[in-house]
Enzyme design. Structure first.
Site, PDB file in Angstrom:
ATOM      1  N   LYS A 143      54.589   3.030  72.267  1.00 29.06           N
ATOM      2  CA  LYS A 143      56.036   3.143  72.077  1.00 29.06           C
ATOM      3  C   LYS A 143      56.787   2.926  73.391  1.00 29.06           C
ATOM      4  CE  LYS A 143      59.868   4.264  69.826  1.00 29.06           C
ATOM      5  NZ  LYS A 143      60.786   4.907  70.744  1.00 29.06           N
ATOM      6  N   GLU A 190      62.209  -3.755  74.374  1.00 28.85           N
ATOM      7  CA  GLU A 190      63.538  -3.613  73.775  1.00 28.85           C
ATOM      8  C   GLU A 190      64.629  -3.707  74.840  1.00 28.85           C
ATOM      9  OE1 GLU A 190      65.607   0.327  72.357  1.00 28.85           O
ATOM     10  OE2 GLU A 190      64.094  -0.263  70.886  1.00 28.85           O
TER      11      GLU A 190
END
Length: 296
Positions: free
Chosen positions: A167, A174
């Protein structure tokens, strides 16, 4: 039907509870906010669960999560399972797992992506821990992930710590993707060649190689505010970008895009940049370039 204790009913936790309940699972939530909680305390929440229990933590990373894990270690029983679904640093996971292992309580770390849209669209899940513990919690994971093939919205990344590591890298990527869209938007606005910037960006949503959910969200924002004039260009970072760069340094992996995106966020918080004042002074000194004086 599965049963789950869920600690932390903020934006993500609240929506996760709703999605799980809609899938037919029983969720007993605990939050300090009396308007949303199902229990008066952690002890009360645990007492409402049948063994072997599964408890999912969605509280801020760091000390709040560590304290919650420690409290659960004193409340749960052998064979129970704790899942940390927050944005903890992956190095915390082995500490948490070892602490619970002394009580023979299982531990999984789960990176969760999907934001406020996850309630309807599902959450991308990246899990670290023992395969046997993952199997115990699979009905919960299947209810939370998006519809479709499991391996397109869920991954068992490896041992404890790997879910949060995955993550962390996801969020670093991102950062770079958002920064690229932001810079493209600014260039389209600044050049004045394009007369309808929102229309151009909206036109990228189908058929182009940059189409994505992030692009869809940018289009949504421009529909609401075509020039984004209602916003200040101040952007926080939640930690994963910094941790990603630490890992890039530790592993000698070049990450110029992610590093530039993180530093751009730092720059957004400076009302008056000392660095840029120094650049202006140097340009003035060596080239006689004009500078703007405060109050001038």
């Amino acid at each position: 039907m599965a049963q789950l204790g869920l600690i932390g009913l903020g934006k993500m936790g609240f929506n996760m509870r709703e999605r799980l309940r809609a899938a037919g699972h029983e969720v007993v939530g605990y939050d300090r906010n009396p308007d949303v909680t199902d229990s008066t305390s952690l002890e009360d929440m645990v007492s409402k669960l049948d063994g072997p229990r599964i408890v999912w933590i969605m509280v801020p990373a760091g000390e709040p999560t560590r304290q919650t894990v420690a409290e659960l270690g004193n409340l749960l029983s052998e064979g129970d399972l704790v899942i940390d679904g927050g944005n903890s640093k992956y190095t915390d996971d082995r500490i948490n797992a070892d602490l619970l292992a002394t009580k023979k309580i299982g531990y999984l770390d789960c990176g969760v992506s999907g934001g406020v849209w996850g309630k309807d669209n599902g959450y991308g899940l990246m899990v670290g821990g023992a395969a046997s513990d993952v199997e115990k919690a699979m009905p919960i994971f299947d209810a939370l992930r998006p519809e479709g093939p499991r391996d397109e919205g869920f991954s068992h990344a490896g041992a404890v710590g790997s879910g949060h590591y995955a993550k962390m890298i996801h969020n670093g990527i991102e950062y770079g993707m958002m920064q690229a869209f932001a810079e493209g938007f600014e260039l389209l606005e600044a050049a004045k060649v394009v007369e309808n910037v929102p229309a151009v960006i909206k036109g990228w949503q189908r058929g182009t190689v940059v189409r994505s959910w992030l692009l869809d969200l940018l289009v949504r924002a421009l529909d609401e505010d075509p020039e984004l004039d209602d916003l200040e260009g101040y952007v926080e970072d939640s930690g994963e970008g910094r941790w990603t760069l630490e890992e890039a340094i530790n592993n000698a992996v070049p990450a110029p895009v992610i590093s530039a995106a993180l530093f751009a966020r730092f720059a957004s918080r400076q009302e008056d940049s000392a660095a840029m004042r120094a650049v202006a002074a140097l340009r003035n000194q060596f080239g006689g370039h004009a500078v703007k004086k405060i109050g001038g």
